[in-house]
Design a protein around this motif. Structure first.
Motif, PDB file in Angstrom:
ATOM      1  N   LYS A   1      -6.462  -0.076  -5.660  1.00 36.35           N
ATOM      2  CA  LYS A   1      -5.028   0.075  -5.455  1.00 36.35           C
ATOM      3  C   LYS A   1      -4.311   0.183  -6.805  1.00 36.35           C
TER       4      LYS A   1
ATOM      5  N   SER B   1      -5.601 -11.674  -0.698  1.00 41.14           N
ATOM      6  CA  SER B   1      -5.824 -10.265  -0.363  1.00 41.14           C
ATOM      7  C   SER B   1      -4.627  -9.759   0.428  1.00 41.14           C
ATOM      8  N   CYS B   2      -4.532  -8.449   0.595  1.00 37.39           N
ATOM      9  CA  CYS B   2      -3.506  -7.909   1.491  1.00 37.39           C
ATOM     10  C   CYS B   2      -3.805  -8.314   2.927  1.00 37.39           C
ATOM     11  N   SER B   3      -5.081  -8.385   3.274  1.00 37.76           N
ATOM     12  CA  SER B   3      -5.443  -8.811   4.634  1.00 37.76           C
ATOM     13  C   SER B   3      -4.914 -10.215   4.903  1.00 37.76           C
TER      14      SER B   3
ATOM     15  N   ASP C   1       2.424  -2.644   6.057  1.00 42.09           N
ATOM     16  CA  ASP C   1       1.166  -2.734   5.318  1.00 42.09           C
ATOM     17  C   ASP C   1       1.222  -1.656   4.244  1.00 42.09           C
TER      18      ASP C   1
ATOM     19  N   ALA D   1      -0.387  -1.823   1.430  1.00 40.88           N
ATOM     20  CA  ALA D   1      -1.528  -2.144   0.559  1.00 40.88           C
ATOM     21  C   ALA D   1      -1.765  -1.043  -0.465  1.00 40.88           C
TER      22      ALA D   1
ATOM     23  N   SER E   1      -1.761  -4.894  -1.807  1.00 43.01           N
ATOM     24  CA  SER E   1      -3.110  -5.309  -2.225  1.00 43.01           C
ATOM     25  C   SER E   1      -3.275  -5.168  -3.730  1.00 43.01           C
TER      26      SER E   1
HETATM   27  C1  LIG Z   1      -6.865  -1.747   1.006  1.00 39.27           C
HETATM   28  C2  LIG Z   1      -6.070  -1.791   2.260  1.00 39.27           C
HETATM   29  C3  LIG Z   1      -5.982  -2.964   3.025  1.00 39.27           C
HETATM   30  C4  LIG Z   1      -6.741  -4.212   2.694  1.00 39.27           C
HETATM   31  O1  LIG Z   1      -6.385  -4.770   1.447  1.00 39.27           O
HETATM   32  P1  LIG Z   1      -7.241  -6.014   0.894  1.00 39.27           P
HETATM   33  O2  LIG Z   1      -6.439  -6.514  -0.272  1.00 39.27           O
HETATM   34  O3  LIG Z   1      -8.581  -5.484   0.483  1.00 39.27           O
HETATM   35  O4  LIG Z   1      -7.338  -7.007   1.989  1.00 39.27           O
HETATM   36  C5  LIG Z   1      -5.176  -2.944   4.140  1.00 39.27           C
HETATM   37  N1  LIG Z   1      -4.504  -1.839   4.512  1.00 39.27           N
HETATM   38  C6  LIG Z   1      -4.574  -0.696   3.816  1.00 39.27           C
HETATM   39  C7  LIG Z   1      -3.775   0.493   4.256  1.00 39.27           C
HETATM   40  C8  LIG Z   1      -5.371  -0.619   2.667  1.00 39.27           C
HETATM   41  O5  LIG Z   1      -5.427   0.522   1.981  1.00 39.27           O
END
Ligand SMILES: *Cc1c(COP(=O)(O)O)cnc(C)c1O
Length: 410
Positions: free
Chosen positions: A193, A67-69, A164, A166, A188
């Protein structure tokens, strides 16, 4: 397609179909059972995705993760921040972002955000103290803060910046790809996304030590790191040297991506330019219509920014809390879901709902913005009649509320 909220408006929830090219590769993976990224000696779908993503972004290294997290968490770990290091993040972001900081044993410090959804640089400069070990810039909903000012302040203090991105894949700043400005960029592959694998993320960097540390901690146990290569395809050189330095020295957090997810993402990379172009065209079309309403303001991008939106944010002006709620109801009854970030119970983008952080002091700009900032999904596949429907419903909903208010006042 699932039915839209009340059957009136366009469906804004479904993603685009996954390109057909994914099917053959998924079939092959199902036949062989080869789903783990480190089974094949080379060219596993995850490894190919990493090389394609890095090449597209023009960086040396990409690491695909769960994940992006997870990418944000690994970024902070890869920077080697000691426990309890302060990490600045914007107060307007998704709850997963402060959570990734907590997960990395660091302490999030929220920076105020203005009514154009971008970081308040005066608050940023004031909070960028010697105790800050890293900065995460969330390009929230694709809105880019002043990266020139941020990088100048952080570079002067030697503080690493993690982007970030994402929800910002395809955005440009002075023509440079967002996610390549800071030391690390994170993206992400969650379904809302630009590239959709259901779940997934990717971390990019040009720094071999950061790359090696993140790769190992993502779960490249024993000598699996040998399957991560330099851009030109070999595994000698600065990355291999960095792996040598970090072998057996780091914990394994096992947050890898599966080959199936990579097979779903890879054929979408070729769609990205079109998605970005269509998304921006759709956004600007709706923004121009919304800006004709005296009760609605769509903040302009900063001058160096070329956006890649798949949703639209706008502020209600001259409305009370009650009118804001009435506006959401009126839009809904006209078939369009509008969320005011700070008015929805338990909204994950309202910082006061991140109770695990403790008190962050006043954040007046962010608070005021969240109480009037509206969020509407605008998937890039929408047609002009669908965009018209959405824009007209929103403009009419605002007029509904304000005409009732002026009648009541007479
Ligand atoms: C969606 C999002 C995340 C989290 O991404 P995941 O892949 O669901 O962990 C973090 N930051 C922003 C700005 C996002 O839009």
């Amino acid at each position: 397609m699932s039915a839209p909220a009340n059957g009136l408006g366009p469906n804004v929830y479904d993603a685009e179909p996954i390109p057909d090219a994914a099917r053959a590769e998924i079939d092959r993976l199902l036949q062989s059972g080869d789903l783990f990224r480190y089974t094949a000696p080379q060219d596993a779908p995850v490894a190919l995705l990493e090389r394609e993503f890095a090449d597209m972004m023009g960086v040396k290294y990409a690491l695909a993760v769960a994940s992006c997290s997870a990418a944000l968490f690994l970024s902070l770990k890869a920077l080697g921040l000691p426990r309890d290091t302060k990490v600045l993040i914007p107060a307007f972001t998704f709850a997963a972002v402060p959570s990734s900081v907590v997960h990395a044993d660091c302490v999030p410090v929220l920076v105020d955000v203005m009514d154009n959804y971008r970081i308040d640089m005066a608050d940023f400069a004031a909070k960028l103290t010697d105790e800050v070990g890293a900065v995460i810039i969330s390009h929230m909903r694709g809105h880019t803060s002043d990266m020139d000012a941020i990088m100048a302040l952080c570079d002067a203090r030697g503080i690493p910046v993690v982007e970030d991105a994402a929800h910002s894949l395809g955005t440009l700043w002075h023509g440079q790809k967002i996610g390549t400005i800071g030391k690390i960029g994170c993206f992400s592959f969650q379904s809302y996304k630009m590239l959709n694998a259901g779940e997934g993320g990717v971390l990019i960097t040009n720094d071999p030590d950061v790359a090696a540390r993140a790769v190992i901690m993502s779960g490249a146990y024993e000598h699996n790191w040998k399957k991560h290569k330099e851009p030109h395809g070999d595994n000698t050189g600065e990355l291999a040297e960095a792996f040598g330095r970090w072998q057996n020295k780091l914990p394994l957090y096992n947050t890898r991506l599966s080959n199936l997810s990579a097979a779903v993402v890879r054929p979408q990379i070729g769609e990205l330019d079109r998605r970005v172009t269509d998304g921006l065209r759709n956004h600007d079309y709706v923004a121009a219509k919304l800006n004709q309403s005296p009760w609605i303001d769509v903040p302009a991008p900063l001058a160096p920014e070329t956006r890649a939106p798949d949703s639209i944010q706008f502020n209600l002006t001259g409305m009370t809390d009650d009118e804001t709620r009435a506006f959401m109801d009126a839009a809904k009854s006209r078939g369009v879901g509008v969320q005011v970030f700070g008015m929805h119970e338990d909204n994950a983008r309202a910082f006061w709902n991140w109770e695990f952080l403790g008190d962050q002091g006043p954040l007046p700009g962010t608070k005021a913005m969240l109480m009037r900032a509206c969020d509407t999904r605008l998937p890039v596949r929408l047609t002009t009649p669908e965009l018209d429907f959405i824009a007209d419903a929103i403009v009419s909903a605002a007029a509904d509320v304000k005409s009732t208010a002026s009648v009541a006042a007479e």
